[in-house]
Design a protein around this motif. Sequence first.
Motif, PDB file in Angstrom:
ATOM      1  N   ILE A 122      24.100  67.764  63.328  1.00  0.00           N
ATOM      2  CA  ILE A 122      23.657  67.108  62.085  1.00  0.00           C
ATOM      3  C   ILE A 122      22.176  67.350  61.802  1.00  0.00           C
ATOM      4  O   ILE A 122      21.787  67.647  60.670  1.00  0.00           O
ATOM      5  N   GLU A 123      21.341  67.232  62.836  1.00  0.00           N
ATOM      6  CA  GLU A 123      19.892  67.394  62.621  1.00  0.00           C
ATOM      7  C   GLU A 123      19.581  68.809  62.150  1.00  0.00           C
ATOM      8  O   GLU A 123      18.762  69.006  61.228  1.00  0.00           O
ATOM      9  N   LYS A 130      19.619  70.264  53.828  1.00  0.00           N
ATOM     10  CA  LYS A 130      19.657  68.867  53.352  1.00  0.00           C
ATOM     11  C   LYS A 130      21.104  68.347  53.379  1.00  0.00           C
ATOM     12  O   LYS A 130      21.652  67.888  52.360  1.00  0.00           O
ATOM     13  N   PHE A 131      21.700  68.448  54.545  1.00  0.00           N
ATOM     14  CA  PHE A 131      23.109  68.112  54.723  1.00  0.00           C
ATOM     15  C   PHE A 131      23.430  66.685  54.274  1.00  0.00           C
ATOM     16  O   PHE A 131      24.524  66.416  53.758  1.00  0.00           O
ATOM     17  N   ASP A 132      22.471  65.772  54.449  1.00  0.00           N
ATOM     18  CA  ASP A 132      22.729  64.360  54.117  1.00  0.00           C
ATOM     19  C   ASP A 132      22.997  64.157  52.623  1.00  0.00           C
ATOM     20  O   ASP A 132      23.576  63.153  52.224  1.00  0.00           O
ATOM     21  N   GLU A 133      22.584  65.151  51.786  1.00  0.00           N
ATOM     22  CA  GLU A 133      22.843  65.017  50.342  1.00  0.00           C
ATOM     23  C   GLU A 133      24.319  65.209  49.995  1.00  0.00           C
ATOM     24  O   GLU A 133      24.747  64.901  48.892  1.00  0.00           O
ATOM     25  N   PHE A 134      25.094  65.760  50.922  1.00  0.00           N
ATOM     26  CA  PHE A 134      26.507  66.030  50.634  1.00  0.00           C
ATOM     27  C   PHE A 134      27.410  64.819  50.922  1.00  0.00           C
ATOM     28  O   PHE A 134      28.604  64.883  50.679  1.00  0.00           O
ATOM     29  N   PRO A 140      25.795  59.849  57.921  1.00  0.00           N
ATOM     30  CA  PRO A 140      25.740  61.060  58.760  1.00  0.00           C
ATOM     31  C   PRO A 140      25.640  60.741  60.250  1.00  0.00           C
ATOM     32  O   PRO A 140      24.662  61.059  60.904  1.00  0.00           O
ATOM     33  N   ASP A 141      26.662  60.103  60.761  1.00  0.00           N
ATOM     34  CA  ASP A 141      26.671  59.729  62.182  1.00  0.00           C
ATOM     35  C   ASP A 141      28.119  59.846  62.680  1.00  0.00           C
ATOM     36  O   ASP A 141      29.013  59.157  62.183  1.00  0.00           O
TER      37      ASP A 141
END
Lengths: 406, 223
Positions: A122-123, A130-134, A140-141
């Motif tokens: 994930i990091e 910017k994976f968290d935008e998806f 994201p955990d």
Amino acid sequence: MFRTILHMAYRNAFLRKSRAILLVLMIGLSMGVMVGLEGLYDGMSIHMIDKTMRSDSGNLSLFAKKYRLENDIKYHIDNANEKVDTIRKLREVRYALWRIETSGLAQTARKSKPAKLIGIDIEDEKRFGKFDEFFKEGKPDFGRNGVFVGNELAKKLKLHIGSKVIFTTQDSRLEIQSVALKVKAILHTTNINLDERALFLPRERLNTLLALPKNTATQIAVMSTTNDVPLLQKQIQTLFPKLDVKRFVELYPQLKQMQDLMSIFNQITFFIVMVVVFIGILGVMYVSILDRIREFGILLSIGYAYRNIRLQVLTEALFLGLTGYLLGVLLGLAFLGYLTYYGLDLSIFAEGMSTFGLDSTIYATIKTGYFVSTFFAIIIASLLSIILPLRKLKKLNPIEVIRNSQ
Amino acid sequence: MIKLIDVNKYFYRGEAREVHALHNINLTIEEGEFTVVSGPSGCGKTTLLNAIGVLDSISEGELWLEGREIAQLSAEEKTEIRLKEMGFVFQAYNLVPVLNVEENIGFIMRLQGYEEEKIKERVLEVAKILKIDDKLDALPNLLSGGQQQRVAVARAVASKPKIILADEPTANLDSRNSMTLMEMMRELNSREKITILFSSHDDYVIQNARRIILLEDGEIISS
């Protein structure tokens, strides 16, 4: 003398105010709409490409030879960490990461679908694209036994946060392996390849499931800082001659085709608008010159050369065209500014659009090129629009004009 | 000096020669002359002035202006002559409608490339002589016929041309304005030494001329 010509051209261009205002409005509005459409078309393809790069391929992707052809994990990349570290040291590389991917079957108690399980960090993904935008739902955990699911796949399997899904695949020893996973998040990447088929879990976990060493990858993705991606491709290929190094356009030719198609749409729109502008200026200039035939006859008779008349008429056309252009720039910027910030909400077509991997809200993009190309096109349209009126003036006999006016 | 030798002018309709407008004109006009071309309507006054003003070509003969034969000149050179050596006053004034009085008077000088300061100075000088110095900012459509004709005269004289050609300049003016215009033209002729050639059948104009050329059916009866 040029000042006098300029002065006369300016006065004549705006002599008939209503006619001039109508023409300027016509040019300004059509240009504003055209620039807006160009921005939307480009924004649509740029955002699609951007999201696909961020969620998957980057500017470049490395695969083991034959992997893309056979789609078999036996064609994998060993020691992916070391290779990624080497690539990250290149000056033209913004970031690089590795992933492991396998195909299989995703099942719930009622449904099953062919899918692919992708092992990620994930990091790394956050820094890469910017994976968290998806994240459409969830966080994201991964937690324990967690999996992220593409939104279209989630829809088809009727999965929600907390739902359970079983993924079955074949490991590197050709043994069938199944894993029970709990949905922790639903992703919407607009990359149809991922949204319809992908499940994500930690890459170490997937390597264990596939009975592969810990840092084994099927893909290394690279995000570059340079526009000269082919050069970087050559550089990386030299470093890793046993791997396939592919550029985004080689991996997603359909997206490149779509971008080209949008570009053709833009050119067609541009051409139509410029024809309208040309006809508008031509009409106004022709009528204006017919109105002032006597004036031109007088000017010719008192020693005003035809070349001065040509320059005056051209300047008049440019005054009208460029005033329209300025209005068009203002309207276009306002239009694009709005569409860049708020986007065009097409949520009523969301279902159909997501089939094509599009967001329901389309954001525009602003390029200086829109305004530069329009500027030159308006100058050319102005130049072309005076050819016919000037031919009329060229044939003008000042004596006839003066005789008729007396 | 203006010299016409055996000048003929025909007007055609299609192939056929329709009108013989000027018949074997032989004429010399010296520098600084104040001449009126007179005669009944249709006698060829305007045709003669247009030919001398290099606005229209002649069919036969020779026309010499300041030692140059006009037929030998290109269209560009003719335009240059009209700009630099001629001043025109038309019956219908023919001012540039989008330019104000000051700009109309200074128009030819600006085309000739005079400095702006000199133009302004000369425009004011001419405007004062013609008594239109209080109308410098006005557009032509706001002026009376007499005022417009004075602006046309001012435009013609401002750049100090060698020749002023005036085609029926008093035709649209009342007698008072006609008198004023003639006085001004005479004054300009003696002050600036400009050759002035009028066409007119106005008695007052004819009486004030120093030389009268009488035309009839395109022929000079007396000169």
